[in-house]
Motif scaffolding. Structure first.
Motif, PDB file in Angstrom:
ATOM      1  N   TYR A   1       0.823  -1.204   0.000  1.00 39.97           N
ATOM      2  CA  TYR A   1       0.000   0.000   0.000  1.00 39.97           C
ATOM      3  C   TYR A   1       0.849   1.243   0.000  1.00 39.97           C
ATOM      4  N   ASP A   2       0.344   2.229  -0.679  1.00 38.19           N
ATOM      5  CA  ASP A   2       1.094   3.461  -0.835  1.00 38.19           C
ATOM      6  C   ASP A   2       0.873   4.357   0.381  1.00 38.19           C
ATOM      7  N   VAL A   3       1.188   3.818   1.564  1.00 43.02           N
ATOM      8  CA  VAL A   3       1.037   4.616   2.783  1.00 43.02           C
ATOM      9  C   VAL A   3       2.292   4.478   3.635  1.00 43.02           C
TER      10      VAL A   3
ATOM     11  N   LYS B   1      -4.816   8.423   8.691  1.00 43.77           N
ATOM     12  CA  LYS B   1      -4.011   7.625   7.769  1.00 43.77           C
ATOM     13  C   LYS B   1      -5.013   6.905   6.870  1.00 43.77           C
TER      14      LYS B   1
ATOM     15  N   GLU C   1      -5.711   5.161   2.593  1.00 40.35           N
ATOM     16  CA  GLU C   1      -5.135   4.715   1.333  1.00 40.35           C
ATOM     17  C   GLU C   1      -6.130   4.977   0.211  1.00 40.35           C
TER      18      GLU C   1
ATOM     19  N   ARG D   1      -9.740   3.839   1.553  1.00 38.60           N
ATOM     20  CA  ARG D   1      -9.661   2.979   2.734  1.00 38.60           C
ATOM     21  C   ARG D   1      -9.140   3.790   3.922  1.00 38.60           C
TER      22      ARG D   1
ATOM     23  N   ILE E   1      -7.625   4.094   7.374  1.00 37.62           N
ATOM     24  CA  ILE E   1      -6.917   3.204   8.306  1.00 37.62           C
ATOM     25  C   ILE E   1      -7.165   3.721   9.723  1.00 37.62           C
TER      26      ILE E   1
END
Lengths: 315, 398
Positions: free
Chosen positions: A303-305, B268, B270, B309, B311
């Protein structure tokens, strides 16, 4: 030698919040004298209480103090003690707090034999909330929730604690502060779970409602329910019916203390060659360490986090 | 440098907690979170930090509050009924501003519910489970690797904001084994609570000069002893109870603001294939993995679908959700409950674009084809998707 009470108290919080005639102040005084005689540094002392009149003690003593939820002082104290086994941890509380709503915690703290000293101020009533009956209210005594007298049987807290495995159990009386101090002192010095059940009058919510007269008369009434250990030995079972025995009722110095047992477990566990044991001992080798490539990590975490990995803030 | 192991999310949480510096665990067994204490009972003594199983759920979270207040990082874990029992002490941690991490392996319900089945029905409980006004931080990772990272982040947020933090997972994650990278503690960013710069005599646990007052360790490494009082009642800067309206209001507002003023640090999320999307699927936790497959399949069929999404579930990603309302033509919320996060999405979007939902509280995960079906035919209700054979395998109950 005179005790410097102010050394152990938060004097700016005076005067005490308790009603005239209440026994709590006497118990607090005996307790401070006991600590003083033991010579303990207040910086090493922590006290936890729940909610109730007696639980207000944490506000007055100049220790590390927590004023927690109703009934939950003992588990909170277990958390403190397990984290700091070398410090002195105490619980102060009333009968409703410690034995009634907190009964389950009380039983298991006795069984575990964790080195906490519980001073239980037993005034036979829920004082702070206005005189409702508790598990220690004598049968047929009146309370705000028992206007025609309580229809429940009462509990002998000391017998319960002994049955549950406490290693030091004593019963004192606010009307007998000399002995009370001795019991508290021995309880504090005991290495293991200690309970000091202190009968203490609540003239406003128990005495008044039961028409027992002024605080001195209530003290007298309470005293008549108590018999010393020596006297109790000479009494028959019928004569002891409805009486409570005072004195140091039970001491077991052999039962292992909980934090000691955990220390043993830690020593045993750190002998292993598992990751965390090696990590603590600083014996991890390159063979134990896996160097992950960015591509491989991307396979697990596509994931791009942000990640908390210092090197690869963003995959 | 670290380790690679084959773990379920519970074991991953246990390992990650120690990486994050967890110094105390108290728990009580409950499915589907029990592998957390099982693993910790082995590794915590190895690290030399206390682990204890207590008499009930209430005792375990209260012990965590005690340990955390005295200066160590603490964690407890539970599910459904256990989390309900813990609510009072969760509120206590909020008002005492004691950092703890509470893992909730969501199982649905109400009551005993479905102990072995996944659910996401505690989203609103996480926010409003305990009484009174209070902020909350709740994180919902979607796979075992992310569980490792989010557990570490949960500890960091708790310490930074003096705030209890929920880690929301479910039976699907906790019982699914996966390859997981466990970093060494030195490899990750670890935040410890701020320590006071003043001497013990001048220290106030709720100093008015701070947005987040430092919480002193009772006994510091350099031998100082900070003696102070913390009450579970509303309190003033000294930690003693107060009913003075000015101080009570100040405390209540600060509790909210210490989170609201730092939303960007806490949020946070996505975006998955959202660049040109017309339809956005909003999903979190294990459901997001189904949504991801649904997005891929939709793309193969030429449909412009993406996923948002969150988080961080709480505080709500309000800014990002609002933005979605300007960016896409419709939203589909997929979650394993009867519409909890959906309520928040509806509130934020406020009728600007149509919102559809795939809601399922059946104890089985939402499958990608259910979401895909919704993308193609948004007005139609989506049925539970199970083959006859699968239905038979559940047995019992007519």
């Amino acid at each position: 030698m005179a005790v410097n009470y102010a050394n152990y108290l938060r004097m700016e919080k005076m005067p005490l919040y308790w009603c005239p005639g209440c026994g709590d102040g006497i118990v607090l005084r005996a307790y401070i004298e006991a600590i003083d005689e033991l010579g303990w540094d207040k910086n090493d002392c922590a006290m936890v209480s729940g909610i109730g009149c007696a639980a207000r003690v944490t506000g007055y003593v100049d220790f590390h103090t927590l004023h927690t939820l109703h009934g939950r002082a003992i588990p909170t104290a277990v958390g403190v003690k397990m984290s700091h086994p070398d410090k002195h941890v105490f619980v102060f509380g009333g009968d409703g707090d410690i034995v009634h709503i907190g009964g389950n915690h009380f039983l298991h703290a006795c069984r575990r034999n964790v080195d906490i000293t519980v001073v239980l101020i037993n005034n036979w009533i829920y004082g702070m909330t206005g005189g409702q009956h508790s598990c220690t209210t004598p049968s047929s005594a009146k309370a705000s929730t028992a206007p025609r007298g309580s229809y429940e049987p009462t509990i002998d807290v000391c017998q319960t604690a002994i049955g549950a495995g406490a290693s030091f159990v004593a019963r004192g009386f606010a009307g007998d502060p000399i002995h009370l101090k001795k019991y508290i002192k021995e309880g504090l010095a005991h290495h293991g779970f200690s309970l000091i059940d202190v009968f203490s009058p609540c003239p406003v919510n128990f005495g008044r409602r039961n028409k027992l007269g002024d605080p001195v008369k209530l003290m007298e009434f309470m005293k008549n329910t108590l018999v010393s250990q020596a006297k109790a030995k000479r009494m028959s079972e019928e004569e002891l019916e409805g009486k409570f025995v005072t004195g140091i009722l039970h001491v077991d110095d052999k039962k292992p203390e909980l934090t000691d047992s955990y220390k043993e477990l830690v020593n045993k566990s750190q002998d292993s060659s598992d990751y965390w044991a090696k990590y603590v001992k600083g014996t991890l080798t390159d063979k134990d360490k896996y160097s992950i490539t960015r591509e491989e990590l991307k396979g697990l975490y596509p994931y791009d986090v942000e990640t908390p990995l210092k090197e690869w803030k963003k995959i | 440098m670290g380790r690679v192991e084959f773990l379920n999310a519970n074991a991953a949480i246990a390992e990650a907690a120690l990486i994050a510096g967890c110094g105390f665990y108290a728990g009580y067994p409950i499915t589907p979170s029990s592998e957390i204490p099982e693993r910790l009972s082995r590794i915590m003594p190895e690290k030399g930090v206390p682990f204890i199983m207590l008499e009930d759920e209430i005792a375990s979270i209260n012990a965590c509050v005690g340990a955390a207040a005295s200066g160590v990082k603490a964690m407890t874990a539970s599910s459904g009924p256990g989390i309900s029992l813990k609510q009072e002490a969760f509120g206590e941690a909020c008002i005492m501003e004691v950092p703890i991490v509470v893992v909730n392996a969501m199982r649905g319900g109400p009551s005993t519910g479905l102990p072995t089945r996944p659910s996401q029905a505690d989203i609103m409980q996480a926010k409003w489970g305990t009484h009174g006004d209070h902020p909350v931080i709740a994180l919902a990772p979607c796979n075992a690797q992310e569980v490792v990272f989010e557990t570490i982040r949960a500890f960091n947020l708790a310490e930074k904001f003096r705030q209890p933090v929920y880690l929301l997972i479910d039976g699907l994650l906790t019982h699914l084994h996966a390859k997981v990278y466990l970093p060494d503690p030195e490899e990750v960013e670890i935040i410890d609570r701020d320590q006071p710069t003043v001497e013990p005599e001048e220290y106030y646990p709720f100093d008015y000069n701070y947005e987040i007052p430092p919480l002193a360790k009772w006994w510091t490494e350099d031998g100082k002893s900070y003696r102070f009082h913390i009450s579970s009642l509303n309190h003033d800067k000294t930690g003693f109870p107060t009913v003075v309206p000015k101080y009570v209001q100040w405390q209540e507002k600060r509790l909210q603001n210490k989170i609201l003023n730092h939303i960007d640090e806490i949020e946070k999320f996505e975006y998955y294939k959202m660049d040109d999307a017309d339809v956005c699927i909003v999903a979190y936790g294990s459901t997001a993995e189904s949504a991801r497959v649904a997005v891929d399949e939709a793309r193969e069929e030429g449909l412009k679908v993406g996923m948002f999404r969150p988080i961080t579930i709480w505080p709500l990603a309000e800014k990002q959700l609002k933005e979605l309302g300007d960016r896409v033509k419709s939203i589909i919320v997929a979650e394993l409950n009867l519409g909890q996060y959906l309520l928040e999405v509806e509130r934020v979007i406020a009728g600007k674009i149509p919102i559809y939902s795939v809601l399922q509280a059946a104890g089985v995960p939402i499958r990608p084809n259910q979401i895909l079906e919704k993308v193609k035919n948004p007005e139609k209700d989506v049925e539970i998707c199970l083959s006859d054979e699968e239905v038979k395998s559940f047995g019992g109950g007519e």
